[in-house]
Design an enzyme around this catalytic site. Structure first.
Site, short mmCIF file in Angstrom:
data_model
loop_
_atom_site.label_atom_id
_atom_site.label_comp_id
_atom_site.label_asym_id
_atom_site.label_seq_id
_atom_site.Cartn_x
_atom_site.Cartn_y
_atom_site.Cartn_z
N TYR A 276 0.85 -1.19 0.00
CA TYR A 276 0.00 0.00 0.00
C TYR A 276 0.89 1.24 0.00
O TYR A 276 2.04 1.23 0.43
CB TYR A 276 -0.93 0.03 1.21
CG TYR A 276 -0.22 -0.03 2.55
CD1 TYR A 276 0.24 1.13 3.18
CD2 TYR A 276 -0.02 -1.25 3.20
CE1 TYR A 276 0.88 1.08 4.40
CE2 TYR A 276 0.62 -1.31 4.42
CZ TYR A 276 1.08 -0.14 5.02
OH TYR A 276 1.72 -0.20 6.22
N SER B 70 7.39 3.28 15.68
CA SER B 70 7.50 2.39 14.52
C SER B 70 6.36 2.57 13.53
O SER B 70 6.37 1.97 12.45
CB SER B 70 7.56 0.93 14.98
OG SER B 70 6.39 0.57 15.68
N GLY B 71 5.38 3.40 13.86
CA GLY B 71 4.37 3.75 12.87
C GLY B 71 2.96 3.30 13.14
O GLY B 71 2.14 3.23 12.22
N HIS C 229 -6.18 6.44 12.96
CA HIS C 229 -6.30 7.35 11.80
C HIS C 229 -7.56 7.05 10.97
O HIS C 229 -8.26 6.04 11.17
CB HIS C 229 -5.06 7.26 10.92
CG HIS C 229 -4.83 5.91 10.30
ND1 HIS C 229 -5.60 5.41 9.26
CD2 HIS C 229 -3.90 4.96 10.54
CE1 HIS C 229 -5.17 4.23 8.90
NE2 HIS C 229 -4.12 3.92 9.67
N HIS D 247 -3.12 -3.11 8.85
CA HIS D 247 -1.76 -3.60 8.99
C HIS D 247 -1.18 -3.25 10.37
O HIS D 247 0.04 -3.19 10.53
CB HIS D 247 -0.88 -3.06 7.88
CG HIS D 247 -1.13 -3.69 6.55
ND1 HIS D 247 -2.12 -3.24 5.70
CD2 HIS D 247 -0.54 -4.75 5.92
CE1 HIS D 247 -2.13 -3.99 4.60
NE2 HIS D 247 -1.18 -4.91 4.71
N CYS E 244 -2.57 -0.57 12.49
CA CYS E 244 -3.14 0.66 13.02
C CYS E 244 -4.60 0.45 13.43
O CYS E 244 -5.21 -0.56 13.09
CB CYS E 244 -3.07 1.77 11.97
SG CYS E 244 -1.39 2.35 11.63
#
Length: 431
Positions: free
Chosen positions: A309, A322-323, A327, A343, A345
């Site tokens: 993606y 790390s992200g 959201h 993935h 989140c």
């Protein structure tokens, strides 16, 4: 008759003299005794010598006072820049005195000496000396960064980043003593040495809502270890906002948003799918971006693969370096509240994500439960401090005990340090 009167007067006068004479003699003896017993004041300056008469003193060496060999020291007082006496010891012969407390570097001291010359003479003399500036200092960077509003969520740990590694246990204890946390209202908290350069401080429970907090590093010139001294004083002031807690249940795919213990909103969400399961545990909001680019390549998913993606993501609230974010995920609205397809989140509709973004700040708490992912890392990937039991947390303090954040006079003191922050280069991981 006249002669008779004169004779009578003479006898009266003589009698008076006989009565007065002994009294006058007695008074004279007392005055002499008092005069002999009072100390004879002398200038003792030439009789005593200090180890720092002219040049700056070495803070690593004891300061000393000695006599010329004939005089004796009655008392020596050395006072530091804060007006506190420095401990010392007087030799049995009363001719030598030395400090037993360590001296600070780059500090001015006041000396007062009382001595006697052995011949009945007594006196006092005074002097000052300054210690040399430290050549090797350990400074501290305090966090969180309060350059913005200075208001944080109740989950925000305090952080201290030292200018260099400190491994000596005694030096670590000295650093903790020089770190003070005060808050209103006061809480019980503890320090945790994350590594040799970083400390964190957190309360036993989250910070009280709408509290004021002050963190100080106050060790200027204080010896930490051989040849190493504390750096200049640093302070940080901040406040907490309302108690915001977001509970993400990966089993029901619901986010429950609470303010000060009251449920305000329940939002349908989706979390990490198998193989990309969201971390369980308590996380703390690290930052917010209204628009962020997320690419699967940053987490090792090759472009062109079935999991690839590359998306422009709106209203992203970061919870790990790390992200991992909370959201907007308009592409998964049909799955939100029903199944986990991200993935890693926590995704929700654009409108809900903006609402969450607008009602959340750095330091607020996001807790994930019932996910099949691993537990949130305590350090290094954000603030996972709250996933460590408080008793265990205290064990990683150099002093090994909790501290109160009550202001001096109300009770006692407290403090923490920053986790490793990869900074802006850290890439978002999931959608």
């Amino acid at each position: 008759m006249k002669g008779s009167r004169i004779a009578g007067s003479t006898r009266t006068a003589l009698a008076a003299m006989l009565v007065l004479a002994p009294a006058a003699a007695c008074s004279s003896d007392n005055d002499s005794a008092e005069k002999d017993s009072s100390p004879r004041q002398i200038d003792v300056t030439p009789l005593v010598h200090t180890s720092a008469a002219e040049e700056q003193a070495d803070p690593a060496q004891a300061f000393s006072v000695t006599t010329d060999g004939t005089a004796k020291l009655d008392a020596v007082t050395v006072t530091d820049p804060d007006g506190k006496p420095v401990a010392g010891e007087l030799a049995a012969d009363q001719q030598h005195w030395r400090t037993t407390d360590p001296l600070r570097a780059g500090a001015a001291y006041t000396v007062k000496v009382a001595a006697e010359d052995g011949k009945g003479g007594h006196g006092e003399t005074g002097s000052t000396f300054t210690t040399a500036e430290a050549q090797h200092v350990v400074t501290a960077e305090l966090g969180p960064d309060s350059s913005g509003s200075g208001v944080y969520g109740v989950g925000q740990p305090l952080t201290v980043k030292l200018s260099e590694p400190v491994t000596d246990p005694v030096a670590r204890q000295q650093i903790e003593r020089g770190l003070t946390v005060t808050s209103q209202p006061a809480v019980t908290g503890a320090w945790y040495w994350v590594d040799d350069e970083n400390l964190h401080f957190r309360p036993q429970d989250y910070w009280p809502a709408n509290a004021t907090v002050k963190l100080s590093y106050d060790l200027p010139g204080v010896p930490l270890s051989a040849g190493v001294y504390g750096g200049e004083e640093q302070t940080l002031d901040l406040r907490t906002g309302d108690r915001i807690e977001a509970l993400v249940d990966a089993a029901t795919d619901q986010l429950t948003y609470k303010r000060n213990g009251e449920v305000v909103k329940t939002i349908p969400v989706t979390t990490g799918k198998p193989g990309f399961d969201t971390r369980n545990g308590v996380k703390v909001v690290l930052g917010q971006e209204s628009d962020v680019r997320m690419s699967s390549e940053t987490i090792g998913i090759a472009a062109g693969s079935s999991e690839a993606y590359d998306l422009d993501v709106k209203w992203a609230t970061r919870v790990t370096w790390s992200g991992e974010y909370v959201h907007a995920a308009p592409w998964s609205v049909s799955s939100q509240g029903k199944e986990n397809v991200s993935h890693g989140c926590t995704g929700m509709s654009t409108d809900e994500a903006k609402w969450f973004f607008d009602n959340t700040r750095v330091g607020d708490v996001v807790q994930v439960v019932n996910s099949k992912g691993h537990d949130m890392e305590p350090f290094g990937n954000g603030f996972g401090d709250w996933n460590i039991g408080f008793d265990e947390y205290v064990k990683h303090s150099a002093l090994g005990k909790p501290v109160s954040t009550a202001a001096s006079g109300d009770a006692a003191n407290a403090m923490p340090a920053p986790s490793v922050n990869p900074g802006p280069s850290a890439s978002p991981t999931g959608r």
